[in-house]
Design an enzyme around this catalytic site. Structure first.
Site, PDB file in Angstrom:
ATOM      1  N   TYR A 141       1.047  -1.194  -0.057  1.00  0.00           N
ATOM      2  CA  TYR A 141      -0.070   0.010   0.037  1.00  0.00           C
ATOM      3  C   TYR A 141       0.968   1.320  -0.003  1.00  0.00           C
ATOM      4  O   TYR A 141       1.724   1.350   0.810  1.00  0.00           O
ATOM      5  CB  TYR A 141      -0.967   0.028   1.118  1.00  0.00           C
ATOM      6  CG  TYR A 141      -1.841   1.212   1.386  1.00  0.00           C
ATOM      7  CD1 TYR A 141      -1.281   2.097   2.609  1.00  0.00           C
ATOM      8  CD2 TYR A 141      -2.800   1.489   0.674  1.00  0.00           C
ATOM      9  CE1 TYR A 141      -2.287   3.245   2.530  1.00  0.00           C
ATOM     10  CE2 TYR A 141      -3.556   2.671   0.833  1.00  0.00           C
ATOM     11  CZ  TYR A 141      -3.088   3.406   1.874  1.00  0.00           C
ATOM     12  OH  TYR A 141      -4.229   4.665   2.117  1.00  0.00           O
ATOM     13  N   ASP A 236       9.221   2.521  -1.463  1.00  0.00           N
ATOM     14  CA  ASP A 236       8.342   3.374  -0.207  1.00  0.00           C
ATOM     15  C   ASP A 236       8.841   2.781   1.052  1.00  0.00           C
ATOM     16  O   ASP A 236       8.325   1.767   1.667  1.00  0.00           O
ATOM     17  CB  ASP A 236       7.109   2.665  -0.675  1.00  0.00           C
ATOM     18  CG  ASP A 236       6.025   3.401   0.336  1.00  0.00           C
ATOM     19  OD1 ASP A 236       4.568   3.435   0.043  1.00  0.00           O
ATOM     20  OD2 ASP A 236       6.198   4.152   1.284  1.00  0.00           O
ATOM     21  N   LYS A 264       5.685   9.236   8.352  1.00  0.00           N
ATOM     22  CA  LYS A 264       5.632   8.542   9.413  1.00  0.00           C
ATOM     23  C   LYS A 264       6.690   9.066  10.442  1.00  0.00           C
ATOM     24  O   LYS A 264       6.795  10.125  11.082  1.00  0.00           O
ATOM     25  CB  LYS A 264       5.459   6.924   9.632  1.00  0.00           C
ATOM     26  CG  LYS A 264       4.196   6.541   8.792  1.00  0.00           C
ATOM     27  CD  LYS A 264       4.116   5.274   8.914  1.00  0.00           C
ATOM     28  CE  LYS A 264       3.109   4.663   7.899  1.00  0.00           C
ATOM     29  NZ  LYS A 264       1.510   4.782   8.351  1.00  0.00           N
TER      30      LYS A 264
HETATM   31  P1  KE4 Z   1      -0.136   8.442   4.683  1.00  0.00           P
HETATM   32  O1  KE4 Z   1      -0.861   9.131   3.461  1.00  0.00           O
HETATM   33  O2  KE4 Z   1      -1.466   7.498   5.366  1.00  0.00           O
HETATM   34  O3  KE4 Z   1       0.539   9.225   5.645  1.00  0.00           O
HETATM   35  O4  KE4 Z   1       0.797   7.407   4.135  1.00  0.00           O
HETATM   36  C1  KE4 Z   1       0.343   6.253   3.231  1.00  0.00           C
HETATM   37  C2  KE4 Z   1       1.205   5.233   3.138  1.00  0.00           C
HETATM   38  C3  KE4 Z   1       2.545   5.004   1.992  1.00  0.00           C
HETATM   39  N1  KE4 Z   1       3.293   4.013   1.994  1.00  0.00           N
HETATM   40  C4  KE4 Z   1       3.155   3.029   3.324  1.00  0.00           C
HETATM   41  C5  KE4 Z   1       4.347   1.997   3.288  1.00  0.00           C
HETATM   42  C6  KE4 Z   1       2.107   3.228   4.291  1.00  0.00           C
HETATM   43  O5  KE4 Z   1       2.196   2.085   5.218  1.00  0.00           O
HETATM   44  C7  KE4 Z   1       1.377   4.329   4.396  1.00  0.00           C
HETATM   45  C8  KE4 Z   1       0.108   4.277   5.174  1.00  0.00           C
HETATM   46  N2  KE4 Z   1      -0.065   3.399   6.166  1.00  0.00           N
HETATM   47  C9  KE4 Z   1      -1.334   3.105   6.810  1.00  0.00           C
HETATM   48  C10 KE4 Z   1      -1.423   1.838   7.805  1.00  0.00           C
HETATM   49  N3  KE4 Z   1      -0.588   0.864   7.178  1.00  0.00           N
HETATM   50  C11 KE4 Z   1      -1.761   4.291   7.519  1.00  0.00           C
HETATM   51  C12 KE4 Z   1      -2.943   3.972   8.204  1.00  0.00           C
HETATM   52  C13 KE4 Z   1      -4.282   4.600   7.823  1.00  0.00           C
HETATM   53  O6  KE4 Z   1      -4.316   4.365   6.969  1.00  0.00           O
HETATM   54  O7  KE4 Z   1      -4.916   5.201   8.520  1.00  0.00           O
END
Ligand code: KE4
Length: 425
Positions: A141, A236, A264
């Site tokens: 993701y 990523d 993060k």
């Molecule tokens: P954000 O747009 O949520 O800051 O990041 C997206 C993203 C991009 N790449 C990786 C590897 C990620 O894990 C994420 C976001 N992770 C999720 C949980 N696995 C965020 C939690 C949520 O969506 O509320």
């Protein structure tokens, strides 16, 4: 107010009652707990009940919640203003710190989320190479930009289909989603589409199908194949950046991607993302170049202050990362024994201080194998542990995280909670 009432009221004004879907607990059932505060390894719901937190806001809180030096930095910065829309010295310090930690990053651009970083990486790769097709991997993701909300097509190397309503087929057809850890399908895809592929984007260690490590040689071959075909390789590292050591996972395996997405941890809990990489590619960004990207709050003083404070503390703790990993190792070994004693089949995937307990025999090496897990049993385990004061991710397909604030006492209490939960499972 009780959780039920909290959630009912939230649903009156917020879509689905939450500002991000996974928080609604649809995967585990029940009403989601609302949080009032957090400190160190603990999180407290609105009734004041305390939990040992292994979600850590999905990764950012590696120092533990409300670290005094991070809070002080944010408060101090806020007193002088929260956003200017103009360059600040702190942004340069942040950029210098990250470039110094991750050699493949020669230039960086701050964004406000991981989604923005990944979305921007795709546009930059397409702009730089003049090619359109993007390759991702099932179970990875990269945020919710259209090009990355794409499911695998019917055949392994058929172009993608929309992963959500609202993603046009035309967009989805420019993305190919392949099985993670599967080099054969990657080779086939490059044979079939090589001259049209702009980039391959991958979570070098995945957190979003649960924790799945790259097979021996997978990433190295990915690097070779993309380099040979003028395809950009995007790591990523939104989760893995500064998670395993003071740098990226890429440093540990000595692979240099062309672009790296971060987020993060580098924001210390405030909204931050970043895209970094080779100078000749990054210089294509406006205003020097012609690939457009922008953001009112990109690199804003508050987020940078939390991120800088976090990274500076992590740099000082660089030697302690191995202790962090040992804590995770101890907990996972203890869990393994408890499940074995109880005769519950689990497969625990751990990479340094991130781990997932898959409710199945295993092994889990890609999305298809991950999806063999017993999600109903997971849900019962989740609620049982919650009752015992342990806060796990409300989905089988997420990663759990350790922080530097987690103690040996937390580990013992977690194992005790697991013992009690398994008795009732
Ligand atoms: P954000 O747009 O949520 O800051 O990041 C997206 C993203 C991009 N790449 C990786 C590897 C990620 O894990 C994420 C976001 N992770 C999720 C949980 N696995 C965020 C939690 C949520 O969506 O509320």
């Amino acid at each position: 107010m009780s959780t039920k009432k909290d959630f009912a009221l939230a649903n009156k004004f917020i879509a689905g009652g939450v500002n991000s879907p996974v928080r609604a607990w649809h995967a585990v059932g029940g009403n989601p707990l609302f949080v009032r505060r957090a400190k160190g390894s603990k999180i407290y719901d609105t009734s004041g009940k305390k939990y040992i937190d292994y979600v850590l806001s999905w990764g950012p809180m590696i120092l533990g919640h409300a670290h005094p030096q991070v809070i002080d930095a944010v408060v101090k910065t806020a007193r002088h203003g929260t956003s200017f829309g103009a360059p600040t010295e702190a942004e340069t310090q942040m950029a210098q710190l990250i470039c110094g930690a991750i050699p493949s990053i020669e230039l960086i651009r701050m964004t406000n989320s991981g989604t923005e970083a990944a979305m921007t990486a795709i546009r930059l790769a397409r702009g730089f190479t003049g090619k359109k097709i993007v390759v991702k991997f099932d179970g990875c993701y990269h945020g919710h930009a259209d090009s990355l909300l794409v499911k695998a097509g019917s055949g392994v190397t058929t172009l993608g289909i929309p992963g959500s309503p609202g993603v046009p087929e035309e967009t989805a057809h420019l993305t190919l989603s392949l099985p993670y850890n599967d080099l054969a399908s990657l080779r086939d895809a490059i044979t079939k589409y090589g001259s049209e592929i702009a980039a391959v984007i991958v979570e070098p260690v995945t957190g979003n199908m649960g924790v799945v490590a790259p097979r021996e040689g997978f990433l190295e071959t990915l690097r070779q194949l993309t380099a040979n075909e003028n395809i950009l390789l995007i790591f990523d590292e939104v989760i893995t950046g500064f998670r395993f050591h003071f740098g990226g996972y890429q440093n540990l395996i000595d692979i240099k991607p062309d672009l790296t997405c971060l987020g993060k941890i580098i924001g210390g809990g405030l909204p931050v993302g970043a895209l970094g990489g080779k100078k000749e590619i990054m210089e294509r960004f406006a205003p020097k170049g012609d690939v457009y990207q922008a953001g009112t709050l990109s690199g804003n003083p508050l987020a940078i202050s939390a991120g800088l404070a976090t990274l500076r503390l992590l740099k000082k703790k660089a030697a302690d990362y191995s202790a962090l990993e040992r804590k995770a190792q101890n907990l996972c070994a203890g869990l393994e024994n408890l499940f074995k004693e109880k005769g519950v089949r689990v497969c625990i995937n751990r990479v340094h201080s991130m781990f997932t307990v898959f409710f199945q025999e295993g092994p889990v090496g890609d999305l298809v194998s991950a999806q063999k897990s017993d999600t109903r049993l997971f849900a019962r385990f989740f609620h049982g542990m919650l009752k015992q004061g342990v806060w796990l991710a409300p989905s089988q397909f997420e990663s759990l995280f350790f922080s530097f604030a987690h103690s040996q006492t937390d580990i013992s209490a977690t194992l005790d909670a697991c013992k009690k939960t398994l008795k009732k499972l």
